[in-house]
Write a protein that holds these residues in place. Structure first.
Motif, PDB file in Angstrom:
ATOM      1  N   ALA A 250       5.002  -6.067  -5.634  1.00 11.54           N
ATOM      2  CA  ALA A 250       5.229  -5.069  -4.600  1.00 11.54           C
ATOM      3  C   ALA A 250       6.516  -5.582  -3.578  1.00 11.54           C
ATOM      4  N   SER A 251       7.183  -4.630  -3.363  1.00 11.11           N
ATOM      5  CA  SER A 251       8.636  -5.188  -2.712  1.00 11.11           C
ATOM      6  C   SER A 251       8.961  -4.114  -2.017  1.00 11.11           C
TER       7      SER A 251
ATOM      8  N   SER B 141       6.170   4.203  -3.618  1.00  8.49           N
ATOM      9  CA  SER B 141       5.284   3.925  -2.465  1.00  8.49           C
ATOM     10  C   SER B 141       3.816   3.672  -2.703  1.00  8.49           C
ATOM     11  N   GLY B 142       3.173   3.110  -1.914  1.00  9.47           N
ATOM     12  CA  GLY B 142       1.874   2.807  -2.141  1.00  9.47           C
ATOM     13  C   GLY B 142       0.975   4.253  -2.494  1.00  9.47           C
ATOM     14  N   GLU B 143       1.200   5.117  -1.835  1.00 11.22           N
ATOM     15  CA  GLU B 143       0.520   6.566  -2.010  1.00 11.22           C
ATOM     16  C   GLU B 143       0.642   7.096  -3.507  1.00 11.22           C
TER      17      GLU B 143
ATOM     18  N   GLY C 265      10.364   1.308  -0.907  1.00 15.21           N
ATOM     19  CA  GLY C 265       9.431   0.362  -1.564  1.00 15.21           C
ATOM     20  C   GLY C 265       9.241   0.411  -3.139  1.00 15.21           C
ATOM     21  N   ASN C 266       8.808  -0.582  -3.698  1.00 13.48           N
ATOM     22  CA  ASN C 266       8.545  -0.611  -5.213  1.00 13.48           C
ATOM     23  C   ASN C 266       7.470  -1.330  -5.613  1.00 13.48           C
TER      24      ASN C 266
END
Length: 444
Positions: free
Chosen positions: A59-60, A298-300, A97-98
């Protein structure tokens, strides 16, 4: 005055206990570690058979400031044609995000037979290491046996010298009595007293030999210094008997029982497999792969089970068609090593056969020497007893008695030493044959 026994409070050690301890000495432990390394090499060779599985999770967050980028956009020309032009685009600061998840499985399908050859080779080398461990343990036992008998020899000599002191003390008392009775000269009593002193010195010197033999044995067994006593085996008191087996029979027994031959066989197989292993580089390598991945900004989106999935299947073939003749060189090197190994094995067998012949003759010679030494001891004891009787009757001198006493002592020491030499020679022959001679003689 009688000296105190040297081994009064010593800890007795049997030959079996010494052999068991010798199997754990430093040289044997090194061979055991070599066996452990060979087992690990085999596990390492087996690892390529199984699939290689890799899991990655990351995660970045990308933070970017205002940027100007150039993009290619379509533009309609007056004549109705469509062209593409680059236009600058100004972007405000943004954050992105990634989130990534990856799982890959790679399976080697074929590598020219390398993995099977390597697995079989490491198995052969592990078998060779097991045989070498047994050989080293047997060699450690033989050295411990030799040092055990050296301690026993020193103890027996010490006991014989103490007996000499007792005899000299008795001779001194007899010489003094004869002198006081006027049947001997004062010189006889003085000579007897000097002889007693010399015998006591010999006992003290032999005590040092016993202590040195103790230290030598305990050092080989990796034990701390202590007062120990070599306890003679029951067979040591039995009459000696020459072996009935010929060197040819012992060689046949050695081929069946000695780990050395298993070592040679395993090393030969390992050498031949090394050639096959080098030849594997002539052939291609085929690998299959399976991969699953997820990637989302994104986390979603990343946790949404209905999106962002990817699955890849693949297979690859790689083949070194030409590597500058390196494979040829590796194959020839492996063949050369195999030829050298086979020559060493033939030389080892010739040396073993020669050693068996020599050891068999050495044991037979020690038996003959011991028989003669026992005969000499009996004759010397008879001569000493006769000289003592003549001295008691006033028909001899203390010098003549001393000469007879010294001859009796020398004959006794020779008989004791040759008895120990018989056991050491027997142990050496049993080491070469791979089993006790009594057991081999009973085998049909």
């Amino acid at each position: 005055m009688m000296l105190l026994p040297l081994l009064l409070a010593a800890t007795p050690l049997s030959l079996d206990e010494v052999k068991a301890a010798a199997r754990q000495n430093l040289d044997a432990l090194r061979a055991e570690l070599a066996l452990t390394r060979a087992g690990l090499d085999r596990k390492d060779a087996r690892s390529v058979i199984f699939p290689q599985v890799n899991l990655s999770l990351g995660a970045s967050e990308l933070l970017a400031g205002p940027q100007r980028r150039f993009t290619t956009a379509p533009q309609l020309q007056p004549d109705g044609s469509l062209t593409f032009v680059q236009r600058p685009v100004d972007l405000p600061a943004f954050a992105q995000g990634n989130f990534q998840l990856g799982l890959t499985v790679n399976q080697l399908l074929y590598d020219g037979g390398r993995w099977w050859s390597q697995l079989a080779r490491t198995g052969a080398l592990e078998e060779a290491a097991k045989g070498q461990l047994a050989e080293q343990q047997a060699a450690s036992e033989l050295e411990a046996t030799r040092r055990f008998y050296e301690l026993l020899r020193a103890q027996l000599v010490f006991t014989a010298l103490e007996h000499q002191v007792t005899r000299s003390a008795e001779l001194l008392e007899r010489a003094r009595g004869l002198f006081e009775a006027g049947r001997a000269q004062r010189r006889d009593a003085l000579d007897a007293e000097v002889n007693l002193g010399n015998d006591r010195i010999a006992v003290l010197r032999q005590q040092q030999h016993v202590e040195a033999a103790q230290a030598s044995l305990l050092q080989w067994l990796a034990l701390p210094p202590a007062d120990v006593e070599a306890r003679a085996p029951a067979a040591f008191a039995a009459p000696v008997r020459a072996p009935s087996l010929t060197p040819a029979q012992l060689l046949v027994a050695a081929r069946q029982r000695r780990p050395l031959f298993a070592v040679l066989d395993a090393q030969g197989r390992g050498g031949r497999l090394a050639v096959e292993l080098a030849r594997a580089d002539y052939l291609p390598r085929v690998t299959a792969s399976l991969g699953y991945g997820r990637s989302a900004p994104s986390g979603e989106l990343f946790v949404d089970p209905t999106r962002q999935h990817s699955l890849t299947l693949g297979a690859s073939l790689s083949w070194d068609l030409f590597n500058g003749l390196q494979t040829d060189a590796l194959v020839e090197r492996a063949r050369t090593q195999l030829v050298e190994l086979e020559r060493q094995q033939r030389q080892t067998l010739l040396e073993l056969e020669s050693e068996l012949v020599r050891a068999t003759k050495a044991l037979a010679a020690q038996h003959a020497i011991h028989r003669l030494a026992e005969q000499n001891r009996g004759l010397a004891e008879t001569s000493f007893s006769a000289e003592q009787q003549r001295f008691a009757a006033g028909a001899s001198t203390s010098l003549s008695v001393r000469d007879a006493q010294q001859r009796a002592l020398a004959a006794e020491l020779t008989a004791l030493q040759t008895r120990v030499d018989v056991e050491v020679a027997r142990a050496a022959l049993e080491r070469l044959a791979g089993a006790p001679l009594a057991e081999l003689e009973q085998t049909p």
